[in-house]
Design a protein around this motif. Structure first.
Motif, mmCIF file in Angstrom:
data_model
loop_
_atom_site.group_PDB
_atom_site.id
_atom_site.type_symbol
_atom_site.label_atom_id
_atom_site.label_comp_id
_atom_site.label_asym_id
_atom_site.label_seq_id
_atom_site.Cartn_x
_atom_site.Cartn_y
_atom_site.Cartn_z
ATOM 1 N N TRP A 73 0.852 -1.170 0.017
ATOM 2 C CA TRP A 73 0.096 0.137 0.174
ATOM 3 C C TRP A 73 0.940 1.273 0.063
ATOM 4 O O TRP A 73 0.585 2.253 -0.829
ATOM 5 N N LYS A 77 0.305 3.844 -3.039
ATOM 6 C CA LYS A 77 -0.428 5.195 -2.700
ATOM 7 C C LYS A 77 0.775 6.378 -3.173
ATOM 8 O O LYS A 77 0.201 7.537 -3.408
ATOM 9 N N HIS A 83 -5.062 8.626 -5.496
ATOM 10 C CA HIS A 83 -5.559 8.186 -3.978
ATOM 11 C C HIS A 83 -5.150 9.695 -3.161
ATOM 12 O O HIS A 83 -4.004 10.172 -3.328
ATOM 13 N N GLU A 85 -4.149 9.691 -0.287
ATOM 14 C CA GLU A 85 -3.122 9.781 0.720
ATOM 15 C C GLU A 85 -1.753 10.018 -0.091
ATOM 16 O O GLU A 85 -0.705 10.491 0.383
ATOM 17 N N TYR A 86 -1.852 10.148 -1.258
ATOM 18 C CA TYR A 86 -0.605 10.721 -2.223
ATOM 19 C C TYR A 86 -0.579 12.128 -1.827
ATOM 20 O O TYR A 86 0.658 12.731 -1.835
ATOM 21 N N THR A 88 -0.274 14.711 0.423
ATOM 22 C CA THR A 88 0.271 15.259 1.546
ATOM 23 C C THR A 88 1.787 15.908 1.253
ATOM 24 O O THR A 88 2.290 15.225 0.448
ATOM 25 N N PRO A 99 -2.735 17.375 4.502
ATOM 26 C CA PRO A 99 -3.255 16.853 3.308
ATOM 27 C C PRO A 99 -3.146 18.181 2.370
ATOM 28 O O PRO A 99 -3.407 19.352 2.713
ATOM 29 N N ARG A 142 -10.229 9.504 8.740
ATOM 30 C CA ARG A 142 -9.630 9.950 7.553
ATOM 31 C C ARG A 142 -8.911 11.227 7.427
ATOM 32 O O ARG A 142 -9.293 12.353 8.040
ATOM 33 N N ILE A 144 -7.934 13.704 4.917
ATOM 34 C CA ILE A 144 -8.020 14.125 3.515
ATOM 35 C C ILE A 144 -8.455 15.744 3.585
ATOM 36 O O ILE A 144 -9.257 15.979 4.553
#
Length: 179
Positions: A73, A77, A83, A85-86, A88, A99, A142, A144
């Motif tokens: 993962w 990511k 995603h 999470e990419y 950040t 984020p 989360r 985000i």
């Protein structure tokens, strides 16, 4: 068992990519569909995918249970902009990872990805509320960016309330406006 897992994981990845491609074409972003999740064929992602394959959920979840984290993962990511999470980055003011707002094209691909994953894992039980329900379950935990989360939730809610045709029509209009 290894052979069964190999072909099971390969089939799941291929079915998922195919479904995302279909959704991305409907959304007016076909190139994103062709490029979607190519990193899943790298050894860093594919080998754990086979090792932890179950067929009913992401192998990354099982890898986390066994190893305490998912190397697959983290690799995935970091290479796939659909995603959140990419997105950040280190904020020099607060000196922490924070984020960052995602470009809309990747939010649209993320929507296609989430709907496809729900269809692949839920099979004939799938309904249009499932991607939103999955999103809302993890909402309190989360990390985000706020606008990104609002846009994704808006699309998932539209899917639940108005269906695929109307949601993809809306996305296509947004894509055309951004060109």
């Amino acid at each position: 068992m290894l052979c069964k897992n190999f072909f099971g994981h390969l089939r799941t990845v291929q079915q998922h990519r195919h479904q995302v491609l279909i959704h991305c074409i409907k959304a007016g972003i076909p190139i994103r569909g062709f490029l979607h999740d190519l990193s899943k064929f790298s050894p860093t992602e594919f080998i754990p995918g086979v090792k932890y394959y179950q067929g009913t959920r992401s192998p990354n979840e099982r890898e986390r249970e066994v190893d305490g984290y998912s190397k697959a993962w983290m690799h995935h990511k970091g290479r796939n902009k659909h995603h959140f999470e990419y997105w950040t980055d280190y904020d020099p003011i607060v000196k922490m990872l924070e984020p960052v707002k995602m470009p809309d094209i990747y939010i649209f691909e993320m929507f296609c990805d989430r709907v496809a994953a729900s269809k692949i894992y839920n099979k004939e039980k799938y309904n249009n509320s499932m991607p939103l329900e999955y999103f809302l379950r993890a909402k309190p935990k989360r990390v985000i960016e706020k606008t990104t989360a609002e846009k994704l939730e808006f699309l998932l809610t539209m899917l639940r309330d108005k269906g695929e045709d109307e949601t993809f029509r809306y996305i296509r209009r947004q894509v055309r406006k951004s060109r």
